[in-house]
Design an enzyme around this catalytic site. Structure first.
Site: not given
Ligand code: NAD
Ligand code: DAU
Length: 395
Positions: A152-154, A201, A205
């Site tokens: 992730t970019d975080e 988190y 990562k």
């Molecule tokens: P998500 O939470 O929707 O899905 C995670 C999946 O991993 C689920 O299916 C869960 O059952 C599985 N999982 C969790 N723990 C596990 C374990 N111990 N063993 C096997 N499976 C397990 O996540 P997502 O948003 O799809 O993110 C996927 C990946 O991409 C993550 O690594 C996250 O850090 C990265 N990522 C997410 C975003 C985003 O915006 N969502 C952005 C950049 C990177």
């Molecule tokens: O940048 C990549 C990341 O983006 C991924 O690595 C993470 O897995 C993914 O969850 C996401 O993280 P964020 O924290 O940016 O996403 P989230 O949707 O939780 O929140 C987006 C923004 O909205 C953040 O600034 C917090 C704000 N927010 C979020 C929630 C859930 C609110 O204001 N209210 C809320 O209820």
């Protein structure tokens, strides 16, 4: 070429889009979805591919080192695309241990299993090669091996908001919004930036990324890492901003905006992320890191207004009539101010570009959630109600 690939976390949001893409695009590959099915994993996300002959589901925890190694050996796995993780920042603030366990120890367990399997295959290959008379005809399966870690970019921390009023960004891509296309600072995340994670988190990562690099540098494991910005699209669990707010607007529930809603995120349509993963898995350079993003920065409050207008319009309500659902609540602890990815390396070196403009992507996304109320009802029953109460009742 026939390949056997494990995709971890394939039942989650991004993972399900990656599994779908690979199963449909590569019928000759065996695609193994390895997922523990935590609250975030949902096999309903893959209904349309579950009967395909090249798709296999294995319920397993990535921390189960023995089980993972056995699976790699039995299935002759030559690639891992690792998405399984605990992914929600707010949950990590309440329960950091689970994040360290899954994201750090789980990644380490996968790396170690893949390393042992890789070494076995290589040593078998060198024995076979010695025994064979014609060395030059010998095809080495191990050269195709890849461990691709999705990050992730975080991990880069937070960027400053030097221009809260917005400035012309240095780049435009297809993913950039046509109507709103501003950057909120001069600096962007590039691949060479120092890691500065702030939340449990992102710290977990970052740690997993370091382990992946260590396995490349120490053992020569063929690894690749990508760091992507915020994804949006179908099948995202409604703990994250976009699906949670769409669902609340539909049900006319308050929209809990953290702080003043001024934090900036850089949004990319999930299928464009999956396309980048496909390209990088096949053509990325071993040992490299690539950033993935669309130059599409939004302040939370602005994107929330777009969501309200879109949901209202699609439900036949007066556009904007639900603006009064906006409720400012206590900010997230350690809330990162701004994320903005510079993905020009990926564009330059591998020619990747997003395919969908933000306006199209957000319309598609809102429509999908409104059309798939049954999916939403299923994931928001049971444990979700307790989660919602714990996270928001006293905020
Ligand atoms: P998500 O939470 O929707 O899905 C995670 C999946 O991993 C689920 O299916 C869960 O059952 C599985 N999982 C969790 N723990 C596990 C374990 N111990 N063993 C096997 N499976 C397990 O996540 P997502 O948003 O799809 O993110 C996927 C990946 O991409 C993550 O690594 C996250 O850090 C990265 N990522 C997410 C975003 C985003 O915006 N969502 C952005 C950049 C990177
Ligand atoms: O940048 C990549 C990341 O983006 C991924 O690595 C993470 O897995 C993914 O969850 C996401 O993280 P964020 O924290 O940016 O996403 P989230 O949707 O939780 O929140 C987006 C923004 O909205 C953040 O600034 C917090 C704000 N927010 C979020 C929630 C859930 C609110 O204001 N209210 C809320 O209820």
């Amino acid at each position: 070429m026939n390949r056997s690939i494990i995709i971890t976390g394939g039942a989650g949001f991004i993972g399900s889009h990656v599994v779908r893409l690979f199963v449909n695009k590569y019928p000759e590959y065996k695609i193994i979805n390895l997922d523990k099915l935590t609250y975030a994993g949902n096999l309903a996300n893959l209904k349309d591919v579950e009967d395909k002959p090249n798709y296999h589901f294995v319920r397993m925890d990535i921390c189960d080192f023995e089980g993972v190694l056995k699976l790699m050996q039995e299935e002759h796995v030559d690639g891992v695309i690792h998405l399984a993780a605990e992914s929600h920042v707010d949950r990590s603030i309440k329960d950091p241990f689970t994040f360290a366990q899954t994201n750090v120890m789980g990644t380490l367990s996968l790396l170690q299993a893949f390393k042992l399997h890789y070494e076995e295959v290589r040593s078998q290959e060198s024995e076979d090669r010695m025994a064979s008379r014609n060395h030059s005809d010998f095809c080495l399966r191990s050269t195709a091996f890849r461990f691709y870690h999705i990050s992730t970019d975080e991990v880069y921390g937070a960027l400053e908001m030097t221009h809260p009023e917005g400035i012309e960004p240095p780049f435009t891509t297809k993913a950039s919004s046509g109507t709103h296309h501003l950057a909120y600072g001069e600096r962007f995340f590039t691949e060479d930036l120092k890691y500065q994670p702030h939340s449990p988190y992102s710290a977990s990562k970052a740690s997993s990324d370091h382990f992946v690099r260590a396995f490349h540098d120490t053992y020569g494991l063929p690894t690749i890492i990508t760091n992507c910005s915020n994804n949006y699209g179908p099948y995202q669990f409604p703990e994250k901003l976009i699906p949670l707010f769409i669902n609340n607007i539909r049900h006319r529930k308050p929209l809990p905006v953290y702080g003043r809603g001024e934090n900036v995120r850089d949004w990319l349509y999930v299928e464009d992320h999956a396309r980048a993963i496909d390209l990088i898995f096949h053509e990325g350079k071993i040992g490299e890191t690539y950033n993935i993003g669309g130059f599409n920065e939004w302040k939370n409050i602005d994107i929330i207004k777009v969501l309200i207008n879109t949901v209202d319009r699609l439900l036949g309500r007066k556009e904007g009539e639900d603006m009064d659902l906006i409720t400012y609540v206590t900010d997230r602890a350690g809330h990162d101010l701004r994320y903005a990815i510079d993905s020009s390396k990926l564009q330059r070196e591998l020619g990747w570009e997003p395919s969908l403009q933000f306006e199209e992507g957000i319309e598609k996304t809102v429509r999908w959630y409104l059309d798939n109320q049954e999916w939403m009802d299923n994931v928001t029953s049971g444990d979700y109600l307790k989660y919602y109460e714990d996270m928001y009742a006293h905020r």
